[in-house]
Enzyme design. Structure first.
Site, PDB file in Angstrom:
ATOM      1  CB  CYS A 101     100.336  -8.593 155.990  1.00  0.00           C
ATOM      2  SG  CYS A 101      99.950  -6.871 157.479  1.00  0.00           S
ATOM      3  CG  ASP A 144      97.114   0.186 161.242  1.00  0.00           C
ATOM      4  OD1 ASP A 144      98.371  -0.247 161.163  1.00  0.00           O
ATOM      5  OD2 ASP A 144      96.390  -1.141 161.623  1.00  0.00           O
ATOM      6  CG  ASN A 145      97.407  -0.490 157.408  1.00  0.00           C
ATOM      7  OD1 ASN A 145      97.872  -0.660 157.099  1.00  0.00           O
ATOM      8  ND2 ASN A 145      96.219  -0.249 157.623  1.00  0.00           N
TER       9      ASN A 145
END
Length: 926
Positions: A176, A308-309
């Site tokens: 992750c 996100d990310n």
């Protein structure tokens, strides 16, 4: 800087796959097994594969095989009332985001002890919402499409993949992007929840190389990306992201469309029945529950791909980030390949090592990984904060698979590894350190380097999402009586512990370059800690045990019972006195109200702490009084089974969101409902109108005039609920949208700002927010008739006194009275503000006056007016109230005073009107 070369026994074993250390991780040592039988296949899968024209030959193999999955995993009690009630899970996993959605990591030492391969039971999980439910007999019919810029769009089922395409099996480590984020959250809160150092896992994945599928579809000229979309429907759409097309077509990248994990069909949490697995890149690119592959010329425009990310520049804080949509869309900040990282697993956190009669050395052990197919080439340990370094041994279990023959099969897929040099997996490191050296050291720090000579940085690069955290991993050594105690930097989620939290609490500056230890001349800082608050008070003489069925019998509007921290309370005698009105009690009936009670209690405690003690002056019952009164309402304790079954408010909200039947009204009294933030309009330097899209365009809010709604956000780091009540400025019969005017209380050097208002301001457009309601004791029903609690009252004139954003509930009632053509109600509005800029809804107020001059009088007064202000100057004081309001005409009059504004203003109004003979029954504080 001196590099100390260890003895030959400590040099890296570059091709070794065995950790000859006590205890040896069970799945790290090589296994010998005849893998020609595939016990995990269903009969249907075996039948489909027998149609292959050239069946794969299989031979005995010697490489790591996965640990056995636990046969006894079941659906856990906390998941019974969530949409994931069909998913069996391992109770050892640490939940990072509360009960739901399911985001977990294993205890670090247990992850390490499982060895090179991780069982499905302990593999980390990152879910954004609920897990799609797919029955076993539906698996082979699972369909996905390949579309977009392709010559031959395809629709394929899992049965098609098994029948028509070559199967391969690869060991792949998924990580992750938030791995080790808790460290960043301790330094300064990010917008992400707190992963520890176990946000990674390794498995054997079986499926089809994605390039084989794309070649069959034939990408068109100009195509550059492959967008992927899953079946997990979320508030912001289906989860999706993208990778570059040339990466997907490159067999060295090893991107799979996988249907097996460790030889078993995919577990629901890991994408059952089909997912993408992208080696060497962050886990967020490996889309689960795959439904679409879309070939495009540009990166994905999916909300989750954009927001996100990402690693935004470090100077972008959460408040700034919400107003920088172009920055979020900048692909330079998107994360693809993992960065190089490492962590120490042994010694564990709080492990103790005896210094008396113990072994002369201790084997320090941990993991390391790199990204983009790169190999970790060295791991170094320092015992003196980087002045000198020791070279650790490295073990590469992945290399054992490279020794298999080209035609070897594993779990029905060819073990296609011998030709490829790319590294898709983590490695293990160890170093035998003399105990005497550990006694002399203050800490153990580790760093890794990959084959491109990229080495872990000494210091943290903080960013707004807290991703890709990879500074040196530091374990502190405490010298205690005849033993050493080791302390890791943090513990995952809300688990307390770690030297970073300890240092911060004692005033250390974790960003000073010395790990919070004070440098010469550095001043001590103090960290404000919120006082502990006792949430539930009980009557200790009550011994009654209450079942869930008894509780549910009191879930309506007759003798409503509710639960706080497992204790049951009867709210019947509090219906009239509750400041949120009887609807607040009915909304909690039969429910667990712990979260709402905690959030409001903490909010009220904060107000009291900063001196706003006026909050209890005029309310029938405030939250402080409610806390003291709880023992009066305490009737028993919910039994263990009831606690396990009782749904949290969040779980109920997820259940409601799953319904396919569109509801005509948005608000629900017992469950939270999500709306999407679609716009922000700035009215002044600290005030904005937030617009939310409801569930469908024809839906109305369902909020009566004069009532409020509750808004819930979660602190991204602590997952603590932040709940506040607001009155929207939307038209009551407006459809599809909800408009809420909010004054934002920013942090200043003198005081902390508002948690909720700053949290709302920091979320980007497209983010969801939870709503519940209605609440409140007051309702205006038109033509001068209003309801206060359970009593109706006829009003000829409203005296409306407000300040700042306190205009919002006043505006709702005023608009209803003025827009009713047959409504005779008179309205006097006294609006106090600091400057002319602070007058909110000025044009709307002026518009309501048009045609209503005979029954609407509006007066603005400013405490800090500009030179060109021609209106009244000063605060809402005794002179103004005596002149405009005057004395009360006597008990049971036709006037009702509505008051909403800053605390000091409300307190002053209450005092002055009291001197003028006004009774509390004639005053309504919103």
């Amino acid at each position: 800087m001196e590099v100390v070369r260890p003895s030959s026994a400590a040099l890296p074993k570059q091709q070794s796959s065995v950790l000859a250390l006590p205890p040896t991780p069970p799945a790290t040592a090589s296994h010998s097994r005849d893998v020609s039988s595939d016990d995990s296949d269903s009969d249907t899968e075996r039948e489909v594969r027998t149609t292959r024209s050239t069946p794969l030959q299989v031979k005995p193999a010697a490489y790591p095989l996965p640990p056995k999955s636990r046969p006894d995993t079941t659906v856990l009690p906390e998941d019974f009332k969530t949409p994931d009630r069909h998913v069996p899970r391992d109770p050892r996993l640490i939940r990072l985001t509360g009960i739901h959605p399911f985001n977990t990591e294993a205890p670090l030492s247990e992850l390490y002890d499982e060895g090179f391969l991780t069982s499905k039971d302990l593999h980390y999980v990152r879910n954004h919402g609920h897990v799609p439910q797919v029955e076993d007999d539906e698996v082979l019919d699972w369909e996905f499409s390949i579309e977009g810029m392709v010559e031959q769009p395809l629709k394929l089922t899992l049965a098609d993949l098994l029948k028509d395409y070559e199967q391969v099996t690869y060991p792949i480590t998924l990580v992750c992007a938030g791995n080790r984020r808790k460290e960043q959250n301790v330094v300064r809160k990010t917008k992400g929840f707190s992963w520890g150092a176990a946000g990674l896992s390794t498995a054997l994945w079986t499926g089809v190389v994605i390039g084989d599928l794309l070649k069959r579809a034939i990408p068109k000229r100009g195509a550059k990306y492959v967008c992927m979309e899953g079946a997990d429907k979320l508030p912001n759409g289906y989860y999706g992201t993208s990778v570059k097309l040339n990466w997907a077509m490159d067999s060295n990248r090893g991107i799979l469309v996988a249907h097996k994990m460790n030889g078993e069909s995919l577990h629901p949490d890991h994408g059952k029945p089909l997912r993408v697995v992208v080696p060497g890149q962050i886990g967020g690119r490996s889309v689960k529950w795959l439904k679409k592959l879309i070939v495009t010329a540009a990166p994905s425009d999916n909300w989750y791909h954009i927001y996100d990310n990402r690693v935004l520049p470090t100077m972008v804080d959460p408040e700034m980030s919400a107003n920088l949509p172009e920055t979020w869309k900048d692909e330079r900040y998107a994360i693809y390949d993992l960065n190089t990282n490492s962590a120490t697993c042994y010694p564990t956190h709080d492990e103790k090592l005896s210094t008396v009669g113990a072994a002369k050395s201790y084997v320090v052990r941990g993991y390391a990984y790199a990204g983009g197919g790169k190999r970790v080439t060295r791991v170094e340990i320092t015992l003196d904060k980087g002045k000198t370094w020791l070279l650790a041994n490295i073990s590469y279990p992945e290399d054992e698979y490279r020794l298999a023959s080209d035609d070897e099969a594993l779990y029905g897929g060819r073990l296609d590894m011998s030709w490829r040099e790319s590294c898709f997996c983590w490695c293990f490191w160890d170093l035998d350190i003399p105990v005497d050296s550990l006694i002399r050291a203050d800490d153990i720090m580790v760093r890794a380097m990959d084959e491109s000579m990229m080495v872990q940085p000494r210091d943290m690069y903080w960013s707004v999402l807290g991703m890709m955290n990879n500074p040196w991993f530091r374990v502190v050594i405490h010298k205690e009586a005849h033993e050493l105690r080791f302390e890791h930097p943090t513990q995952p989620a809300l688990i307390p512990g770690g030297w970073m939290e300890r240092v911060k609490k004692t005033g250390g500056n974790l960003s000073n370059g010395y790990w919070g230890e004070r440098a010469e001349g550095e001043e001590t800082t103090t960290t404000e800690q919120e006082p502990a608050i006792e949430i539930c008070l009980i009557n200790k003489d009550i011994k009654r045990v209450i079942t869930i069925n008894e509780l549910r019998q009191h879930g309506g509007e007759t003798e409503p019972w509710f639960v706080i921290n497992g204790e049951v309370y009867d709210g019947t005698s509090y219906l009239e006195g509750h400041p949120g009105g009887a609807t607040s009690i009915f909304g909690a009936a039969g429910q667990d109200a712990s979260e709402e009670f905690l959030a409001i209690r903490k909010y009220m405690h904060t107000l009291l702490t900063v001196g706003l003690s006026h909050i209890s002056l005029t309310r029938p019952k405030d939250s402080e009084n409610a806390k003291a009164m709880l023992p009066q309402y305490h009737i028993g304790t919910l039994d263990d089974a009831g606690r396990a079954i009782l749904a949290s408010g969040e779980a109920a909200s997820e259940d409601a969101a799953d319904s396919d039947v569109p509801r005509p009204t948005f608000l629900q009294s017992k469950v939270w409902t999500k709306a999407i933030l679609s716009a922000k309009e700035r009215l002044s330097s600290d005030t904005k109108i937030f617009t939310f899209d409801l569930e469908h365009p024809s839906q109305t809010a369902g909020l009566p005039v004069g009532k409020h709604l509750m808004v819930r956000l979660r602190d991204p780091a602590t997952r603590e609920a932040i709940i506040r009540s607001y009155t929207p400025i939307s038209e009551i019969d407006g459809q599809g949208k909800l408009h809420v005017l909010i004054k934002i209380y920013y942090d200043t050097p003198e005081r902390k700002g508002g948690k909720m208002t700053q949290a709302l301001d920091s979320i980007p457009i497209g983010h969801f927010v939870d709503f519940k309601g209605p609440t409140g004791r007051f309702e205006y029903m038109g033509r001068g008739v209003c309801s206060i609690g359970a009593a109706q009252r006829k009003v000829k004139r409203f005296i409306m006194i407000c300040g700042g954003s306190g205009i919002t509930p006043i505006f709702q009632v005023l608009r209803a009275a003025m827009k009713g053509s047959e409504d005779p109600t008179q309205c006097l509005v006294l609006d106090g503000n600091r400057s002319e800029e602070d007058i909110l809804l000025g044009p709307e107020l002026d518009g309501l006056m048009t045609g209503n001059e005979h029954r609407f009088h509006l007066l603005h007064t400013l405490s800090r007016p500009g030179d060109d202000w021609t209106g009244r100057r000063g605060r809402i004081d005794a002179d103004l109230l005596e002149k405009e309001v005057g004395p009360c005409e006597g008990p049971g009059g036709d006037d009702l005073v509505l008051i909403c504004g800053p605390g000091p203003m409300e307190e002053n109004v209450h005092t002055v009107l009291g001197r003028l003979g006004w009774k509390d029954d004639d005053l309504m504080f919103f």
